[in-house]
Design a protein around this motif. Structure first.
Motif, PDB file in Angstrom:
ATOM      1  N   THR A   1       4.123   0.991   6.074  1.00 29.88           N
ATOM      2  CA  THR A   1       3.289   1.391   5.330  1.00 29.88           C
ATOM      3  C   THR A   1       2.713   2.853   5.902  1.00 29.88           C
ATOM      4  O   THR A   1       2.434   3.614   4.889  1.00 29.88           O
ATOM      5  CB  THR A   1       2.164   0.374   5.266  1.00 29.88           C
ATOM      6  OG1 THR A   1       2.434  -0.947   4.761  1.00 29.88           O
ATOM      7  CG2 THR A   1       0.929   0.701   4.324  1.00 29.88           C
ATOM      8  N   VAL A   2       2.656   2.952   7.084  1.00 32.03           N
ATOM      9  CA  VAL A   2       2.158   4.355   7.776  1.00 32.03           C
ATOM     10  C   VAL A   2       3.103   5.447   7.316  1.00 32.03           C
ATOM     11  O   VAL A   2       2.769   6.496   6.684  1.00 32.03           O
ATOM     12  CB  VAL A   2       2.113   4.068   8.998  1.00 32.03           C
ATOM     13  CG1 VAL A   2       2.091   5.661   9.893  1.00 32.03           C
ATOM     14  CG2 VAL A   2       0.791   3.226   9.866  1.00 32.03           C
TER      15      VAL A   2
ATOM     16  N   ALA B   1       5.099   5.058   4.692  1.00 37.09           N
ATOM     17  CA  ALA B   1       5.140   5.756   3.285  1.00 37.09           C
ATOM     18  C   ALA B   1       3.655   6.435   2.912  1.00 37.09           C
ATOM     19  O   ALA B   1       3.918   7.174   1.816  1.00 37.09           O
ATOM     20  CB  ALA B   1       5.032   4.112   2.343  1.00 37.09           C
ATOM     21  N   ALA B   2       2.967   6.445   3.688  1.00 32.46           N
ATOM     22  CA  ALA B   2       1.501   7.340   3.366  1.00 32.46           C
ATOM     23  C   ALA B   2       1.835   8.673   3.678  1.00 32.46           C
ATOM     24  O   ALA B   2       1.021   9.570   3.561  1.00 32.46           O
ATOM     25  CB  ALA B   2       0.347   6.759   4.259  1.00 32.46           C
TER      26      ALA B   2
ATOM     27  N   ASP C   1      -6.298  -2.017   1.658  1.00 34.47           N
ATOM     28  CA  ASP C   1      -5.261  -1.084   1.005  1.00 34.47           C
ATOM     29  C   ASP C   1      -5.243   0.032   2.177  1.00 34.47           C
ATOM     30  O   ASP C   1      -6.033   1.122   2.438  1.00 34.47           O
ATOM     31  CB  ASP C   1      -5.836  -0.421  -0.060  1.00 34.47           C
ATOM     32  CG  ASP C   1      -4.861   0.526  -0.680  1.00 34.47           C
ATOM     33  OD1 ASP C   1      -4.048   1.148  -0.054  1.00 34.47           O
ATOM     34  OD2 ASP C   1      -5.094   0.966  -1.925  1.00 34.47           O
ATOM     35  N   ARG C   2      -4.204   0.056   2.902  1.00 36.96           N
ATOM     36  CA  ARG C   2      -4.077   1.024   4.259  1.00 36.96           C
ATOM     37  C   ARG C   2      -3.801   2.526   3.726  1.00 36.96           C
ATOM     38  O   ARG C   2      -4.462   3.273   4.352  1.00 36.96           O
ATOM     39  CB  ARG C   2      -2.926   0.503   5.178  1.00 36.96           C
ATOM     40  CG  ARG C   2      -3.277  -0.389   6.033  1.00 36.96           C
ATOM     41  CD  ARG C   2      -3.179  -1.931   5.483  1.00 36.96           C
ATOM     42  NE  ARG C   2      -2.676  -2.789   6.693  1.00 36.96           N
ATOM     43  CZ  ARG C   2      -3.588  -3.995   6.958  1.00 36.96           C
ATOM     44  NH1 ARG C   2      -4.682  -4.103   6.220  1.00 36.96           N
ATOM     45  NH2 ARG C   2      -3.347  -4.685   7.734  1.00 36.96           N
ATOM     46  N   ILE C   3      -3.113   2.390   2.737  1.00 32.76           N
ATOM     47  CA  ILE C   3      -2.868   3.862   2.340  1.00 32.76           C
ATOM     48  C   ILE C   3      -4.116   4.461   1.862  1.00 32.76           C
ATOM     49  O   ILE C   3      -4.295   5.707   2.157  1.00 32.76           O
ATOM     50  CB  ILE C   3      -1.750   4.083   1.261  1.00 32.76           C
ATOM     51  CG1 ILE C   3      -0.279   3.496   1.974  1.00 32.76           C
ATOM     52  CG2 ILE C   3      -1.357   5.416   0.473  1.00 32.76           C
ATOM     53  CD1 ILE C   3       0.929   3.474   0.950  1.00 32.76           C
TER      54      ILE C   3
ATOM     55  N   ILE D   1      -6.173   5.673   4.456  1.00 35.87           N
ATOM     56  CA  ILE D   1      -5.745   6.752   5.388  1.00 35.87           C
ATOM     57  C   ILE D   1      -5.902   8.050   4.607  1.00 35.87           C
ATOM     58  O   ILE D   1      -6.629   8.945   5.030  1.00 35.87           O
ATOM     59  CB  ILE D   1      -3.900   6.848   5.355  1.00 35.87           C
ATOM     60  CG1 ILE D   1      -3.729   5.731   6.461  1.00 35.87           C
ATOM     61  CG2 ILE D   1      -3.425   8.235   5.715  1.00 35.87           C
ATOM     62  CD1 ILE D   1      -2.177   5.354   6.639  1.00 35.87           C
ATOM     63  N   MET D   2      -5.751   8.177   3.233  1.00 32.14           N
ATOM     64  CA  MET D   2      -6.074   9.218   2.367  1.00 32.14           C
ATOM     65  C   MET D   2      -7.565   9.572   2.154  1.00 32.14           C
ATOM     66  O   MET D   2      -7.881  10.748   2.366  1.00 32.14           O
ATOM     67  CB  MET D   2      -5.833   8.921   0.905  1.00 32.14           C
ATOM     68  CG  MET D   2      -4.384   8.926   0.890  1.00 32.14           C
ATOM     69  SD  MET D   2      -3.710   8.084  -0.855  1.00 32.14           S
ATOM     70  CE  MET D   2      -4.355   9.527  -1.934  1.00 32.14           C
TER      71      MET D   2
END
Ligand code: DX5
Ligand code: ZN
Length: 235
Positions: free
Chosen positions: A38-39, A41-42, A217-219, A222-223
Motif C-alpha cells: 500500500t505504501v 501504491a501511494a 484509508d492509508r493512501i 498519506i495524501m
C-alpha cells in the motif's frame, strides 16, 4: 549506492525533496507485506522500521529476521531507526538483513564518526538521532559526515504519542548546522496538523505511524500529510 561487494542498494532520495515516510510500528503486523504494498501504491519511496531493544527504550519490536523477510517483499528504501544500546554490535546484522539506511541515537554511541564510516563502507547511508532532551550541540562534530539527522518529536518507544513542540524547534538549529545536503527527519506525532510546523522549520523527511496506519484509508492519510507539507510551498 554500491556496497563493497558491488550490490546496488536502494538509497534515500536526494535531500530537499519532501518525503512522507510511514512507520510500520502502527501497521497491522499480521499483514506487513500488504501494508508495504500500500505504501508503494501511494507512490512513496521510503518506509521507516523501528527497532527497539527493551533497554534503550521501554519497548521491544523487530530485529534482523523480520527485516530480511520484508526485504524479499519490496524495493522500498528501508529507513532503519535503531533505538538500541550498543548499535555498533548489531549494524552488520541489520545491513545483511536489508537495511538501506541506518539511524542510531547519539545517546548510545561513543564514537559516532567510526560508526558512520563503517556504515558508508558497507554501502548504506547513516543517520544521527537526537532524543527530545538531547541538545543539538551533541551532534555538531559529526552531523556533516552523516546523511540524515533525526529529531525525535516524542520520547522514543511508542507510537501514537503527542507531538512535542519544544523538541521540534530544534529542527531550525539542525537545518542551520547541516545545510541543504543532509536530510532532516522528524519522528513522533507527525500528522496533517503538525506537518506545516516542522516543514516550516526545515524538515524534509516526515515519519508518520499512527497518522497513516491508524486510518482505514492509508493512501488518503498519506495524501493528507503531503498536502499539508505543500501548504509550506515545499511539498
Ligand atoms: C517512536 C518511533 C516512531 C513512531 C512514531 O519511538 O520512533 O517512529 O512509530 O509514531 P507516531 O507517528 O504514531 O507518533
Ligand atoms: Zn522511529
Amino acid at each position: 549506492m554500491k556496497s563493497p561487494d558491488g550490490e546496488t542498494r536502494p538509497r534515500l532520495p536526494k535531500a530537499g525533496t519532501i518525503q512522507v515516510v510511514p512507520s510500520i510500528l502502527s501497521a497491522d503486523f499480521a499483514r506487513l507485506a500488504d501494508e508495504l504494498a500500500t505504501v508503494k501504491a501511494a507512490g512513496l519511496e521510503v518506509v521507516h522500521l523501528d527497532v527497539m531493544d527493551g533497554h534503550f527504550v521501554p519497548n521491544i519490536t523487530i530485529g534482523p529476521p523480520v527485516i530480511a523477510r520484508l526485504r524479499a517483499c519490496t524495493d522500498l528504501v528501508f529507513d532503519t531507526h535503531l533505538m538500541i544500546t550498543s548499535p555498533e554490535r548489531y549494524i552488520d546484522a541489520f545491513v545483511d538483513a536489508g537495511a538501506d539506511h541506518i539511524t542510531f541515537h547519539i545517546e548510545t554511541c561513543l564514537r559516532p564518526l567510526e560508526l558512520i564510516d563503517r556504515l558508508h563502507k558497507m554501502g548504506v547511508s547513516a543517520g544521527l538521532c537526537l532524543n527530545p532532551d538531547t541538545p543539538v550541540d551533541q551532534i555538531e562534530p559529526f552531523a556533516a559526515a552523516s546523511d540524515m539527522v533525526l529529531v525525535m518529536t516524542v520520547q522514543p518507544g511508542f507510537g501514537g504519542q503527542a507531538f512535542m513542540p519544544d523538541a521540534a524547534r530544534k529542527v531550525i538549529t539542525v537545518r542551520q548546522l547541516v545545510g541543504p545536503q543532509v536530510r532532516v527527519e522528524v519522528d513522533g506525532g507527525i500528522d496533517p496538523q503538525t506537518t506545516p510546523i516542522v516543514v516550516g522549520y526545515g524538515a524534509d523527511t516526515l515519519v508518520a505511524g499512527n497518522a497513516i496506519f491508524g486510518q482505514a484509508d492509508r493512501i488518503a492519510a498519506i495524501m493528507a500529510i503531503q498536502a499539508a507539507a505543500s501548504t509550506c510551498g515545499r511539498g
